[in-house]
Design a protein around this motif. Structure first.
Motif, PDB file in Angstrom:
ATOM      1  N   UNK A  19       0.189  11.710  -4.706  1.00 34.48           N
ATOM      2  CA  UNK A  19       0.250  11.978  -3.269  1.00 34.48           C
ATOM      3  C   UNK A  19       1.645  11.643  -2.741  1.00 34.48           C
ATOM      4  N   UNK A  20       2.035  12.341  -1.671  1.00 36.21           N
ATOM      5  CA  UNK A  20       3.334  12.155  -1.043  1.00 36.21           C
ATOM      6  C   UNK A  20       3.207  11.037   0.002  1.00 36.21           C
ATOM      7  N   UNK A  21       4.018  10.002  -0.136  1.00 38.84           N
ATOM      8  CA  UNK A  21       3.885   8.821   0.718  1.00 38.84           C
ATOM      9  C   UNK A  21       5.143   8.585   1.551  1.00 38.84           C
ATOM     10  N   UNK A  22       4.983   7.765   2.606  1.00 37.47           N
ATOM     11  CA  UNK A  22       6.093   7.445   3.503  1.00 37.47           C
ATOM     12  C   UNK A  22       6.164   5.935   3.720  1.00 37.47           C
ATOM     13  N   UNK A  23       7.397   5.425   3.895  1.00 39.51           N
ATOM     14  CA  UNK A  23       7.610   4.029   4.238  1.00 39.51           C
ATOM     15  C   UNK A  23       9.058   3.851   4.679  1.00 39.51           C
ATOM     16  N   UNK A  80      -2.096  -5.322  -9.091  1.00 40.56           N
ATOM     17  CA  UNK A  80      -2.347  -4.652  -7.808  1.00 40.56           C
ATOM     18  C   UNK A  80      -2.578  -3.153  -7.997  1.00 40.56           C
ATOM     19  N   UNK A  81      -3.486  -2.602  -7.194  1.00 41.32           N
ATOM     20  CA  UNK A  81      -3.772  -1.164  -7.216  1.00 41.32           C
ATOM     21  C   UNK A  81      -3.530  -0.613  -5.812  1.00 41.32           C
ATOM     22  N   UNK A  82      -2.278  -0.399  -5.439  1.00 34.62           N
ATOM     23  CA  UNK A  82      -1.953  -0.008  -4.055  1.00 34.62           C
ATOM     24  C   UNK A  82      -2.511   1.344  -3.638  1.00 34.62           C
ATOM     25  N   UNK A  83      -2.847   2.195  -4.601  1.00 34.68           N
ATOM     26  CA  UNK A  83      -3.356   3.525  -4.244  1.00 34.68           C
ATOM     27  C   UNK A  83      -4.867   3.543  -4.043  1.00 34.68           C
ATOM     28  N   UNK A  97       0.850  -1.193   0.000  1.00 35.03           N
ATOM     29  CA  UNK A  97       0.000   0.000   0.000  1.00 35.03           C
ATOM     30  C   UNK A  97       0.887   1.245   0.000  1.00 35.03           C
ATOM     31  N   UNK A  98       0.376   2.309  -0.561  1.00 30.55           N
ATOM     32  CA  UNK A  98       1.063   3.603  -0.552  1.00 30.55           C
ATOM     33  C   UNK A  98       0.345   4.514   0.445  1.00 30.55           C
ATOM     34  N   UNK A  99       0.989   4.794   1.582  1.00 33.29           N
ATOM     35  CA  UNK A  99       0.360   5.563   2.644  1.00 33.29           C
ATOM     36  C   UNK A  99       0.906   6.986   2.687  1.00 33.29           C
ATOM     37  N   UNK A 100       0.006   7.955   2.532  1.00 33.60           N
ATOM     38  CA  UNK A 100       0.364   9.347   2.792  1.00 33.60           C
ATOM     39  C   UNK A 100       0.202   9.603   4.287  1.00 33.60           C
ATOM     40  N   UNK A 101       0.548  10.809   4.731  1.00 33.67           N
ATOM     41  CA  UNK A 101       0.400  11.143   6.147  1.00 33.67           C
ATOM     42  C   UNK A 101      -1.072  11.070   6.562  1.00 33.67           C
ATOM     43  N   UNK A 153       3.455   8.779  -5.257  1.00 31.98           N
ATOM     44  CA  UNK A 153       2.745   7.652  -5.856  1.00 31.98           C
ATOM     45  C   UNK A 153       1.385   8.128  -6.335  1.00 31.98           C
ATOM     46  N   UNK A 154       0.824   7.457  -7.351  1.00 31.08           N
ATOM     47  CA  UNK A 154      -0.512   7.840  -7.826  1.00 31.08           C
ATOM     48  C   UNK A 154      -1.575   7.493  -6.799  1.00 31.08           C
TER      49      UNK A 154
END
Length: 353
Positions: A81-85, A223-226, A16-20, A68-69
């Motif tokens: 969107x701006x993501x963190x990991x 997969x559609x992580x966004x 998954x792509x997680x933003x804040x 990430x989209x």
């Protein structure tokens, strides 16, 4: 520490792509599950937690920030969107080595798992097996009947998507139109095996309608992580409590189906029930059925509680003359019609030599 544990799970996830904002929403969701009376936390609190993990605390973790989209389901619109990991995929602030007992049990489980045919070729599982020094057993102890898939990794890809609650884009075809590829976005919920064939149960992203796909008709999984995953409302496996097979007939009531089985097949049916609800009818109820159906002097009576669907009729018909459905009339008539159609097909069969 509870928030750190939740954030640790989210930041180490590569599915998954997680933003804040996403992190804040997911942390609050999991906190509410643990502490129903909590009021949750704000975006600023999560921002401070991440800063502490990265710069101030004893962990000094390396966090990667990337673009990430994203996808807004309500507006059906894509955006960036701006993501963190975590920068390292395998990193965790709570990671610890396995104990000797844990390592032994894991080795035994992997050794057994390696004997099953038809399992997906999961690279992570194979890497874990080799890392623990588990050898493949040359002598087969358990043998399973399987229906091999042309794409051997498909089962593993779907398993991964379900376990990580990931929306997927499904490419599939129908038997009647094998050349025409169809595409739909779904929330995958369950993999189910029936009659030597695997099926995926998933809900359409567009209207949440529950769908069933045979894996041999799935061509590709993207997969559609966004895209945000929406869980099934309830326990997905419970929809099969009153169903034989995989065809879900929502319009059908649950019928109490009473049937007679001859002496030839009664022990087979008793030891291999047609459905989990199967009961042996005895005592006064059996005596009553003997009076109503005097020609059925031998054999045994059973009952099941099921919805009507294709698999139910096929299963009851498959015993031929050794099984007779007594009630309800609507199910008995469907069996009679099936037998009549079979008889007509054989009777009208034309053979030329």
């Amino acid at each position: 520490m509870t928030r750190y544990k939740i954030l640790d799970d989210l930041l180490s996830c590569r599915y998954h792509n997680y933003s804040l904002d996403d992190l804040t929403e997911e942390v609050n969701k999991r906190l509410a599950e643990l502490y129903p009376d909590t009021n949750g936390v704000g975006r600023r609190t999560i921002e401070k937690d991440i800063y502490y993990l990265e710069y101030e605390g004893p962990f000094l973790v390396e966090i990667e920030r990337y673009t990430a989209p994203g996808y807004n389901r309500e507006k059906q619109k894509s955006y960036n969107k701006r993501c963190l990991r975590y920068a390292k995929p395998s990193f965790s602030i709570f990671k610890k080595d396995l104990s000797d007992d844990e390592e032994y049990l894991l080795k035994e489980a992997l050794s057994l798992l390696g004997q099953f045919e038809g399992l997906p070729n999961l690279d992570a599982l194979e890497g874990l097996r080799l890392g623990l020094g588990v050898r493949k057993n040359e002598r087969k102890i358990i043998s399973l009947t399987k229906n091999p898939l042309e794409n051997s990794n498909l089962l593993g890809e779907l398993f991964t998507a379900i376990s990580h609650r990931q929306v997927i884009e499904l490419h599939y075809h129908k038997f009647a139109y094998a050349q025409s590829e169809l595409t739909t976005n779904v929330y995958p919920y369950l993999l189910k095996e029936y009659n030597r064939r695997w099926f995926l149960f998933a809900a359409a992203e567009s209207d949440r309608k529950l769908l069933c796909f045979s894996l041999d008709r799935i061509d590709n999984v993207v997969p559609l992580p966004s895209h945000k995953f929406i869980d099934y409302d309830g326990e997905i496996s419970e929809i099969f409590d009153d169903t034989i097979g995989v065809t879900i007939n929502e319009k059908s009531p649950v019928y109490n189906i009473v049937f007679w089985v001859s002496d030839i097949s009664k022990d087979y049916v008793a030891t291999k029930p047609i459905h989990d609800s199967q009961k042996n009818i005895s005592g006064s109820e059996e005596e009553k059925l003997r009076r109503i159906y005097p020609t059925l002097s031998k054999g045994r009576f059973f009952s099941i509680d099921c919805k009507e669907n294709y698999e139910l009729i096929r299963e009851l018909t498959s015993f031929g003359k050794e099984l007779i459905v007594l009630t309800p009339v609507i199910i008995r008539k469907k069996i009679e019609n099936r037998i009549t159609e079979m008889f007509d097909n054989y009777k009208s069969l034309e053979i030329r030599i």
